[in-house]
Design a protein around this motif. Structure first.
Motif, PDB file in Angstrom:
ATOM      1  N   ASN A  28    -117.623  31.666  57.138  1.00 57.12           N
ATOM      2  CA  ASN A  28    -118.071  33.198  57.042  1.00 57.12           C
ATOM      3  C   ASN A  28    -117.325  33.719  58.314  1.00 57.12           C
ATOM      4  N   ILE A  29    -116.350  33.270  58.664  1.00 56.69           N
ATOM      5  CA  ILE A  29    -115.506  33.548  59.759  1.00 56.69           C
ATOM      6  C   ILE A  29    -114.720  35.013  59.585  1.00 56.69           C
ATOM      7  N   SER A  30    -115.121  36.005  60.488  1.00 53.71           N
ATOM      8  CA  SER A  30    -114.498  37.197  60.295  1.00 53.71           C
ATOM      9  C   SER A  30    -113.390  37.523  61.401  1.00 53.71           C
ATOM     10  N   LYS A  31    -113.110  36.683  62.334  1.00 54.34           N
ATOM     11  CA  LYS A  31    -112.116  37.090  63.360  1.00 54.34           C
ATOM     12  C   LYS A  31    -111.328  35.686  64.068  1.00 54.34           C
ATOM     13  N   ILE A  32    -109.974  35.648  63.975  1.00 53.70           N
ATOM     14  CA  ILE A  32    -109.425  34.684  64.449  1.00 53.70           C
ATOM     15  C   ILE A  32    -109.337  34.669  66.316  1.00 53.70           C
ATOM     16  N   GLU A  33    -110.103  33.745  66.814  1.00 55.87           N
ATOM     17  CA  GLU A  33    -110.302  33.840  68.269  1.00 55.87           C
ATOM     18  C   GLU A  33    -110.474  32.532  68.860  1.00 55.87           C
ATOM     19  N   ASN A  34    -110.386  32.281  70.303  1.00 54.70           N
ATOM     20  CA  ASN A  34    -110.702  31.243  71.012  1.00 54.70           C
ATOM     21  C   ASN A  34    -109.611  29.960  70.612  1.00 54.70           C
ATOM     22  N   LEU A  35    -108.565  30.153  70.450  1.00 56.22           N
ATOM     23  CA  LEU A  35    -107.686  29.035  69.908  1.00 56.22           C
ATOM     24  C   LEU A  35    -106.593  28.737  71.022  1.00 56.22           C
ATOM     25  N   ASP A  36    -106.563  29.730  72.174  1.00 51.65           N
ATOM     26  CA  ASP A  36    -105.407  29.752  72.916  1.00 51.65           C
ATOM     27  C   ASP A  36    -105.033  28.669  73.568  1.00 51.65           C
ATOM     28  N   LYS A  37    -106.362  27.675  73.644  1.00 53.27           N
ATOM     29  CA  LYS A  37    -105.933  26.641  74.492  1.00 53.27           C
ATOM     30  C   LYS A  37    -105.332  25.213  73.628  1.00 53.27           C
ATOM     31  N   LEU A  38    -105.502  25.638  72.520  1.00 57.64           N
ATOM     32  CA  LEU A  38    -105.118  24.300  71.181  1.00 57.64           C
ATOM     33  C   LEU A  38    -103.508  24.519  71.089  1.00 57.64           C
ATOM     34  N   ILE A  39    -102.856  24.233  72.334  1.00 56.11           N
ATOM     35  CA  ILE A  39    -101.427  24.396  72.213  1.00 56.11           C
ATOM     36  C   ILE A  39    -100.483  23.323  71.333  1.00 56.11           C
ATOM     37  N   LYS A  40    -101.181  22.247  70.933  1.00 59.61           N
ATOM     38  CA  LYS A  40    -100.852  21.223  69.958  1.00 59.61           C
ATOM     39  C   LYS A  40    -101.071  21.417  68.887  1.00 59.61           C
ATOM     40  N   LEU A  41    -101.677  22.348  68.364  1.00 65.73           N
ATOM     41  CA  LEU A  41    -102.133  22.343  66.934  1.00 65.73           C
ATOM     42  C   LEU A  41    -101.166  22.804  66.185  1.00 65.73           C
ATOM     43  N   LYS A  42    -101.109  21.975  64.925  1.00 68.24           N
ATOM     44  CA  LYS A  42     -99.774  21.991  63.975  1.00 68.24           C
ATOM     45  C   LYS A  42    -100.316  22.520  62.636  1.00 68.24           C
ATOM     46  N   VAL A  43    -101.784  22.246  62.314  1.00 69.51           N
ATOM     47  CA  VAL A  43    -102.156  22.776  60.981  1.00 69.51           C
ATOM     48  C   VAL A  43    -103.595  23.421  61.206  1.00 69.51           C
ATOM     49  N   LEU A  44    -103.325  24.605  60.649  1.00 69.09           N
ATOM     50  CA  LEU A  44    -104.813  25.490  60.889  1.00 69.09           C
ATOM     51  C   LEU A  44    -104.954  26.005  59.443  1.00 69.09           C
ATOM     52  N   TRP A  45    -106.223  25.656  58.764  1.00 69.04           N
ATOM     53  CA  TRP A  45    -106.581  26.176  57.744  1.00 69.04           C
ATOM     54  C   TRP A  45    -107.905  27.156  57.745  1.00 69.04           C
ATOM     55  N   LEU A  46    -107.691  28.628  57.560  1.00 69.43           N
ATOM     56  CA  LEU A  46    -108.762  29.406  57.559  1.00 69.43           C
ATOM     57  C   LEU A  46    -109.115  30.038  56.423  1.00 69.43           C
ATOM     58  N   ASN A  47    -108.776  29.354  55.333  1.00 70.46           N
ATOM     59  CA  ASN A  47    -108.689  30.045  53.986  1.00 70.46           C
ATOM     60  C   ASN A  47    -109.971  30.414  53.606  1.00 70.46           C
ATOM     61  N   HIS A  48    -110.237  31.342  52.714  1.00 62.93           N
ATOM     62  CA  HIS A  48    -111.663  31.575  52.189  1.00 62.93           C
ATOM     63  C   HIS A  48    -113.011  31.942  52.957  1.00 62.93           C
ATOM     64  N   ASN A  49    -112.390  32.882  54.071  1.00 68.05           N
ATOM     65  CA  ASN A  49    -113.326  33.318  55.008  1.00 68.05           C
ATOM     66  C   ASN A  49    -113.400  35.089  54.926  1.00 68.05           C
ATOM     67  N   THR A  50    -113.684  35.691  55.849  1.00 70.11           N
ATOM     68  CA  THR A  50    -113.956  37.124  55.800  1.00 70.11           C
ATOM     69  C   THR A  50    -112.863  37.668  57.015  1.00 70.11           C
ATOM     70  N   ILE A  51    -111.816  37.183  57.085  1.00 70.12           N
ATOM     71  CA  ILE A  51    -110.714  37.464  58.416  1.00 70.12           C
ATOM     72  C   ILE A  51    -109.998  38.749  57.393  1.00 70.12           C
ATOM     73  N   LYS A  52    -109.883  39.981  58.555  1.00 73.55           N
ATOM     74  CA  LYS A  52    -109.187  40.921  58.424  1.00 73.55           C
ATOM     75  C   LYS A  52    -107.748  41.173  58.649  1.00 73.55           C
ATOM     76  N   ASN A  53    -107.735  40.417  59.857  1.00 71.72           N
ATOM     77  CA  ASN A  53    -106.350  40.677  60.829  1.00 71.72           C
ATOM     78  C   ASN A  53    -105.845  39.361  61.246  1.00 71.72           C
ATOM     79  N   ILE A  54    -104.560  39.405  61.340  1.00 73.26           N
ATOM     80  CA  ILE A  54    -104.006  37.842  61.713  1.00 73.26           C
ATOM     81  C   ILE A  54    -103.842  38.176  63.297  1.00 73.26           C
ATOM     82  N   GLU A  55    -104.269  37.454  63.954  1.00 73.72           N
ATOM     83  CA  GLU A  55    -104.441  37.632  65.644  1.00 73.72           C
ATOM     84  C   GLU A  55    -104.824  36.513  66.382  1.00 73.72           C
TER      85      GLU A  55
END
Length: 1433
Positions: free
Chosen positions: A109-136
């Motif tokens: 039920n995630i509505s916002k993309i946040e608190n990922l700025d420290k994960l600089i090694k991240l290569k794969v991110l799946w946030l499908n089928h949530n309630t996100i409105k903006n890419i940020e």
């Protein structure tokens, strides 16, 4: 509570250990060895116990009740985290997991993309089928490669992913993004426009070739027509000679037309055998000349077809390149070069440097001409090439890397000589590179890519192969045309480690394992052409074999033409230019002068037949005289060759007629021969027949000649012949402008099965069989429906401009075909029947669910058979013979309609009114003359209507309401040449357009259009508002508040009945085009910026600075000191010719006018009413020539006084309005001898003597002076009434006899009181007089004043007498006015004027109070005064 939490945590950890095969008791010791944990389907409500697993690298939690991310702080080594199908509402608690590479948080039920700025090694991110409105919040994830945001609420992308440069996979499906669709639509529209522009350029080139062909064929055609005419004339004479002795009636019944022939035949009866022989000899000679000129026609036609083929081939490469560019979304890009491009010059010089004339001299080639160079930029292939090349550089030191760079070469790709350069193969190389599959089919020695650094190595095998093929097929004509044109592919190659090929070893990677490429020098190549020779460049020529296909990058495509010793046949050759130029100047000295002389000799051969008078019409007498008989039923043959007939009347009686010749006449149709049932032979050649409609009932006709006419619609004409002529054996239809000439012969043979000869050529059995098969394929059958259809429910999501029907059917061909069944037709959604040679559309009644249909390149003449297909969304009918759009008004779901390359002249009324989804309409290359009917196509986005017959500007107004129209193509229409500044004209009237005629519209163009056409009142605008262009019925033109700056009504004679014009509240600075309207009587131009009747001239820039200074300041000393500027303007204005002779009423209020001379009003000689209120006028001038002016309104201006030229001439002015000015003086009005109304309210008049100056206007009937300072003083009303005997209205109040009596009484009373206060000593005896004593002010009480002025004065009024020395003038006044002498004396004494003895001697005159003055009735109001004078206009 804490204990229960600890207990719960303990249970959770036990469950965790149990699910992962761990011992809860030993977890303290074994936990550090665990790197992966998984928890599925409940049992783990919150994240706890992970401190026991410090080396954890992968954690998977699926389908739990976890609501927050916490407890991950100890997991410093975590690289992969799954928390999916849980109840997470916020991304948090991941700050310490800095080694995380994969994060899966889908189905939460995630509505916002946040608190990922420290994960600089991240290569794969799946946030499908949530309630996100903006890419940020993804800016810092520089290493992100896989991002899944499907099934969210995202509605836009923007530039939020610009920083994620490593992103390879992005999933945004199932969102609310509309920008993708919009962008895709824009791209498709853009490339569709570019492709249509290329197609239009091709058509223009082909039209030039066709025009050139027609010009070159003109002379041969004229000769053929001439000889054909003489032939048919001789044949007629020969027939008459042979029939003269067969018992025809004598010449007594012959008309005058045949009398000379009768005489001639009588004179030559004894010489008939020799005459017939001469005719036959001449006929043979004529046939030879016809054959000669027909051969010339065929040669020109052959050259034309070669050049057409080459043009199509050249253009045919560009369109597929554009399609690839569209489909690859920018990964593939091509550019056509010019001399200004450095890369073009590089390629050009490279080709010339690698062309050796010595190698090609065997083939008669002397040089090479580069026609086009296309630069190809394939991003994917280039990245592969650079990546591999970089690896070579990284493996070597700096010194070797430089040598590696020198191994980069530009080489020519060597096509297989036995396979012609197919467009498809070339495009595949450009798009996908040299794949292994391309070479695997070739022999083993060709496993590598074959290249060369020499043009001869690349091209000579191809030339030899084509020559041998040509020799085997035993063709001798146009030998050099086989190889004259060619294509080169220039590649960028990294040769790497290369060695010379070993003899007797096949060239493959297995035989050369440690090298990148192999080369063979020219001298070792075994080829018949490449023998030993003396040229030095052969040493450097090599053939290369490169094994790694990624190291060969295709970069340039070059189209070239060989220059041969035998010049190429061309319609634009120097020879043909000479033919055209010389034939224009003098045919006798042209290239064909010998042939023309020979033609003349043949025509002059004996016998020379005397021309007969041409018949214009037929009657009974003429028919009988021509047939040389008196009985209609005896007429078997009738020859009407070489007349001027356009109708065949009175032939119904010729029931026995079998042969009819009407060649070389003026027929446009053949409907007059329908009743000749026994006719077997008909020659209608060399006429102007445009249709066979009405040509019926000739069931016995066996021979028909329709050559050299104007027949176009092959389908209609063949149908007509099939229905009404069933026994036809020979048919000639050559030299007609047929719409579909390529398949014409097969169509005719297949439909007219009795034919034995067509166009003079025998029809063989093989040809008849082929024609039958051809005709069988022109019908829509069940099998063809199933073979060319698709059942796909949706259009494939690919970027393509091709019709959906074509795309879907091509995809369906790869899968299983439909099988006939009861409901299979209901499943069909797409149908593609392009190029099936259809003559009509049939058998579509069951296709109720058809969405996409294409019937291009057929022989359709009508839009019939589509009535049941009401669900159509796309319909394509390009390349047919349709003349009218009809029968599709019920297709309300239509989104795209294309009917290019037809014979369209228009469409049914209301055809497009209900098409609420139509966004693309293409009607190019037709004969459309009007755009009327498109006014309600509000959804239209693209309109392509180039190469039609649209000529009138008003047609553009039919598109003004289409606010969604962004692409319009009007190229090739007549309006482009008729309308000056056509492009800016269209841009101005259609401001929403983004592209016009294939060229994007730039902002400067929009500004220029506004400057040029903004505020311009034209006949087009009037026609648009009125809905018609019948301006002759207009009497009034009302166009207010429209920002009009100029008036341009063309043609002017169309507006000759306009008499009233109202253009107030606009931006006019002159009368502009209004001066050309001949009958305008009333012109209203209030609230504009009028400076002059005519537009002001631009300053004379050729004058020197001193002359310009003198023009501005005459006293400067520069130039001649002449008359003042005002006088010059006056003189120039007076000398100008009069204009607008019918104008009587002119309104120029509130225009900011300050100079009347500049207005040039003197030119309006018949002006009667002039309104100039609310301006900045300070002087009344420049009106001297307005001799019939009756009313002048200059209220609310800045007039202080009148100069000498104001009213210098006697005037016919009846009313003068001067209210709200700055007048202090009222002099110079004596010329207004007819003035009846004068309005002076609200000025600066202070002195009562100024009012006395009005005495000179004896005709004054109405006067206003209210609002002036003089009104604050007493008795001005009595004075004016007293002095103006004809005054009937003063300050809005009527003047009657009582007012005049009161005025005289009060003036007399004032005089009496003054006599008491002022002693006058006068001694006539000794002539002495005492000095006059200045009287004190007189205080008057209880003075009865008019009600209109009583508010200006109090109960007590003090009058101060003012002395004015005007004795001579005053003496004259008394003798001219029948006033009371007592009143006059009292009035003068009141003002302090001495009374002369002569005045006192008149005391015996009767008092005017005894006289009765009858007030005159008001004259009727002046016409035109009903026009407003205030700003309420």
């Amino acid at each position: 509570m804490i204990e229960s939490e600890n207990l719960n945590q303990e249970e959770i950890i036990k469950e965790l250990c149990l699910c992962n095969g761990l011992s809860y008791e030993m977890v303290g010791q074994e936990g550090s060895d665990t790197s992966k944990l998984e928890m599925f389907f409940l049992g783990y409500p919150r994240i706890v116990g992970l401190s026991l697993f410090p080396n954890l690298t992968s954690l998977t939690i699926v389908a739990q009740d976890i609501k927050e991310i916490s407890g991950l702080e100890p997991c410093l080594q975590l690289k992969e985290l799954w928390i999916a199908e849980c109840c997470i509402e916020k991304i948090e608690g991941l700050q310490e997991c800095r080694n995380l590479e994969k994060l899966y948080l889908y189905f939460n039920n995630i509505s916002k993309i946040e608190n990922l700025d420290k994960l600089i090694k991240l290569k794969v991110l799946w946030l499908n089928h949530n309630t996100i409105k903006n890419i940020e919040g993804l800016q810092t994830l520089k290493n992100l490669k896989d991002l899944n945001l499907a099934g969210n609420l995202i509605n836009s992308i923007g530039r939020c992913l610009d920083s994620n440069e490593q992103l390879e996979r992005l999933n945004l499906s199932g969102n609310q993004i509309c920008s993708f669709k919009t962008t895709a639509m824009k791209k498709i529209m853009y490339y569709n426009m570019r492709i249509k522009t290329l197609q239009r350029h091709l058509k223009e080139d082909l039209e030039k070739l066709n025009d050139r062909k027609c010009k070159l064929q003109k002379l041969p055609e004229e000769r053929v027509k001439l000889f054909s005419f003489v032939k048919k004339t001789l044949e007629r004479e020969l027939a008459e000679l042979k029939g003269s002795g067969k018992g025809h009636s004598d010449g007594s019944n012959n008309s005058k037309v045949t009398d000379p022939e009768t005489l001639k035949s009588c004179e030559t009866v004894t010489e008939e055998p020799s005459l017939q022989q001469k005719i036959l000899t001449k006929l043979n000679a004529l046939n030879e000349r016809v054959t000669f000129w027909n051969k010339k026609l065929d040669e020109i036609e052959a050259i034309y077809h070669i050049e057409v083929k080459q043009k199509k081939k050249s253009h045919g490469l560009l369109i597929p390149l554009l399609l690839i560019e569209l489909e690859t979304v920018g990964n593939f890009h091509f550019e056509e070069g010019t001399r200004s491009d450095d890369w073009f010059n590089f390629c050009y010089e490279l080709i010339l440097s690698r062309f050796c004339a010595w190698d090609f001299r065997t083939y008669g080639i002397t040089g090479i001409k580069v026609k086009r160079i296309i630069k190809v930029n394939n991003r994917i292939l280039r990245l592969k090439f650079e990546k591999k090349f970089q690896k070579f550089l990284e493996n070597e030191d700096m010194h070797d890397s430089e040598s590696y760079r020198r191994m980069l070469e530009c080489l020519f790709y060597v096509f297989d000589p036995e396979v012609s350069v197919k467009k498809k193969h070339l495009l595949q190389i450009l798009e996908k590179g040299f794949k292994d599959s391309e070479t695997s089919k070739l022999p083993l020695k060709k496993e590598a890519i074959i290249l060369s650094n020499s043009l001869s190595i690349s091209e000579c095998p191809r030339i030899e192969f084509l020559q041998q093929k040509h020799k085997d097929e035993k063709k001798n004509s146009l030998k050099h045309e086989l190889f004259r044109h060619g294509i080169l592919l220039i590649t960028k190659v990294f040769l790497g480690q290369s060695v010379q090929a070993h003899e007797k070893e096949s060239i493959s990677q297995s035989n050369y394992p440690m090298v990148n490429s192999v080369f063979i020098p020219r001298k070792y190549l075994l080829n018949s052409v490449m023998g030993q020779r003396n040229c030095d460049c052969s040493v450097r020529q090599c053939k290369w074999f490169v094994f790694d296909h990624d190291l060969v990058l295709p970069e340039y495509v070059v189209e070239f033409e060989y220059i041969t010793m035998v010049k190429a046949p061309s319609l634009f050759s120097v020879f043909n230019n000479v033919i055209l130029e010389e034939s224009k100047k003098n045919p006798e000295v042209s290239v064909f002068s010998k042939d023309l002389k020979f033609d003349d000799e043949v025509i002059k051969m004996e016998p020379r037949i005397k021309a007969r008078p041409k018949l214009i019409s037929l009657d009974d007498k003429t028919i009988l005289s021509l047939a040389k008989t008196s009985v209609y039923s005896h007429i078997v043959s009738l020859n009407l060759h070489g007349n001027s007939l356009s109708k065949l009347r009175d032939l119904s009686k010729l029931t026995g007629l079998r042969k009819l010749n009407i060649s070389f006449n003026e027929f446009t149709c053949l409907d007059d021969v329908y009743h000749l049932y026994n006719l077997e032979y008909l020659d209608a050649s060399h006429n102007h027949v445009i249709t066979l409609e009405g040509f019926r009932g000739l069931m016995k006709l066996k021979h028909l000649d329709l050559s050299w006419n104007q027949l176009k619609k092959s389908g209609d004409e063949i149908n007509m012949l099939c229905k009404h002529i069933t026994s036809l054996l020979t048919l000639d239809i050559q030299h007609n402008p047929w719409q579909k000439p390529a398949t014409l012969r097969l169509s005719v043979i297949g439909r007219l099965k009795t034919l034995t000869h067509l166009n003079g050529v025998f029809i063989s059995e093989e040809e008849a069989t082929a024609a039958m098969k051809f005709i069988a394929g022109t019908r829509i059958t069940q099998l063809s429906l199933l073979r060319h259809s698709s059942t796909k429910e949706e259009r494939p999501r690919i970027l393509s401009i091709w019709p959906s029907a074509k795309i879907l059917t091509q995809i369906s061909k790869l899968g299983p075909h439909l099988h006939p069944s009861g409901n299979c037709y209901l499943k069909i959604t797409a149908l593609n029947l392009d190029g099936q040679h259809l003559f009509e559309i049939t058998n579509l009644e069951k296709l109720e669910n058809l969405k996409w249909a294409s019937f291009s390149n057929n022989n359709l003449t009508k839009m019939e058979g589509l009535e049941s297909c009401i669900n159509l969304e796309e319909l394509t009918l390009d390349g047919n013979c349709i003349s009218k759009i009809e029968g599709i008004s019920k297709m309300t779901k239509l989104t795209r309609l294309s009917i290019n390359n037809n014979l369209l002249t228009g469409w049914e009324e209301h055809t497009f009114d209900n098409m609420l989804h139509l966004h693309s309409l293409s009607l190019e290359n037709n004969r459309i003359t009007s755009l009327s009917g498109l006014q309600k196509s509000f959804t239209l986005v693209e309109l392509y209507i180039s190469n039609n017959y649209i000529a009138v500007n008003q047609e553009m107004h039919n598109l003004k309401g289409l606010c969604n129209l962004v692409i319009l193509d009007m190229c090739g229409n007549i309006i482009i040449w008729n309308q000056e500044n056509y492009r800016l004209f269209v841009i101005f009237h259609l401001p929403e357009l983004k592209a016009l005629d294939g060229i994007p519209i730039e902002p400067p163009e929009t500004d220029s259009a506004k400057d040029l056409f903004g505020g311009r009142l034209t006949s087009d605008m009037i026609a648009e508002r009125q809905g018609h262009s019948n301006f002759k019925q207009m009497q009034e033109l009302n166009w207010t508040s429209s920002s009009i700056r100029t008036v341009d009504l063309i043609p002017v004679d169309q507006f000759r009945n306009v008499c009233n014009v109202n253009l107030q509240n606009n931006h006019l600075t002159s009368f502009s085009g209004l001066i050309y309207l001949p009958n305008v009587k009333v012109l209203c131009l209030n609230y504009n910026h009028i400076e002059s009747i005519m537009p002001r001239l631009k300053p004379q820039t050729h004058l020197t600075s001193r002359q310009l200074l003198y023009q501005k300041v005459p006293s400067s000393g520069y130039g001649q000191q002449g008359i003042s500027k005002t006088n010059r303007d006056t003189m120039s204005s007076e000398n100008l010719p009069p204009i607008m002779h019918s104008l009587e009423v002119l309104h120029l209020g509130y225009n900011g006018i300050c100079n009347l001379i500049q207005l040039q009003l003197n030119r309006l000689r018949n002006l009667k009413f002039l309104f100039l209120q609310g301006n900045e006028i300070s002087q009344v001038e420049g009106l001297d020539n307005l001799v019939v002016l009756q009313e002048l309104v200059v209220d609310h201006n800045r007039i202080r006084s009148f100069n000498d030229s104001a009213f210098a001439k006697p005037s016919s002015l009846l009313a003068l309005h001067l209210e709200e000015n700055r007048l202090r003086e009222l002099g110079k009005l004596q010329s207004l001898v007819k003035l009846e109304k004068l309005f002076l309210g609200y000025n600066k008049i202070q002195d009562i003597t100024e009012l006395e100056k009005l005495d000179v206007i004896s005709t004054l009937r109405e006067l206003t002076v209210y609002g002036n300072p003089i009104c604050r003083k007493m008795l001005h009303r009595h004075m004016l009434i007293f002095r103006l005997p004809n005054l009937q209205m003063l300050d809005g109040s009527p003047v009657n006899s009582d007012d005049r009596a009161k005025a005289e009484f009060h003036l007399a009373e004032l005089q009496a009181k003054k006599n008491l206060l002022i002693p006058v000593t006068h001694s006539p005896m000794d002539g002495r007089s005492f000095g006059q004593v200045k009287t004190p002010p007189i205080k008057i009480t209880n003075v009865i004043l008019p009600s209109g002025l009583s508010h200006y004065l109090g109960s007590d009024v003090t009058l101060t007498p003012e002395v004015e020395d005007k004795k001579n003038k005053n003496a004259g006044i008394l003798t001219n006015n029948p006033r009371s002498i007592h009143a006059e004396i009292a009035f003068r004494q009141l003002r302090g004027i001495s009374i002369s003895p002569s005045l006192l001697s008149h005391q015996n005159i009767a008092s005017p109070t005894a006289q009765i003055y009858q007030s005159n009735q008001d004259k009727r109001r002046i016409s035109g005064s009903n026009f407003p004078r205030s700003n309420r206009m």
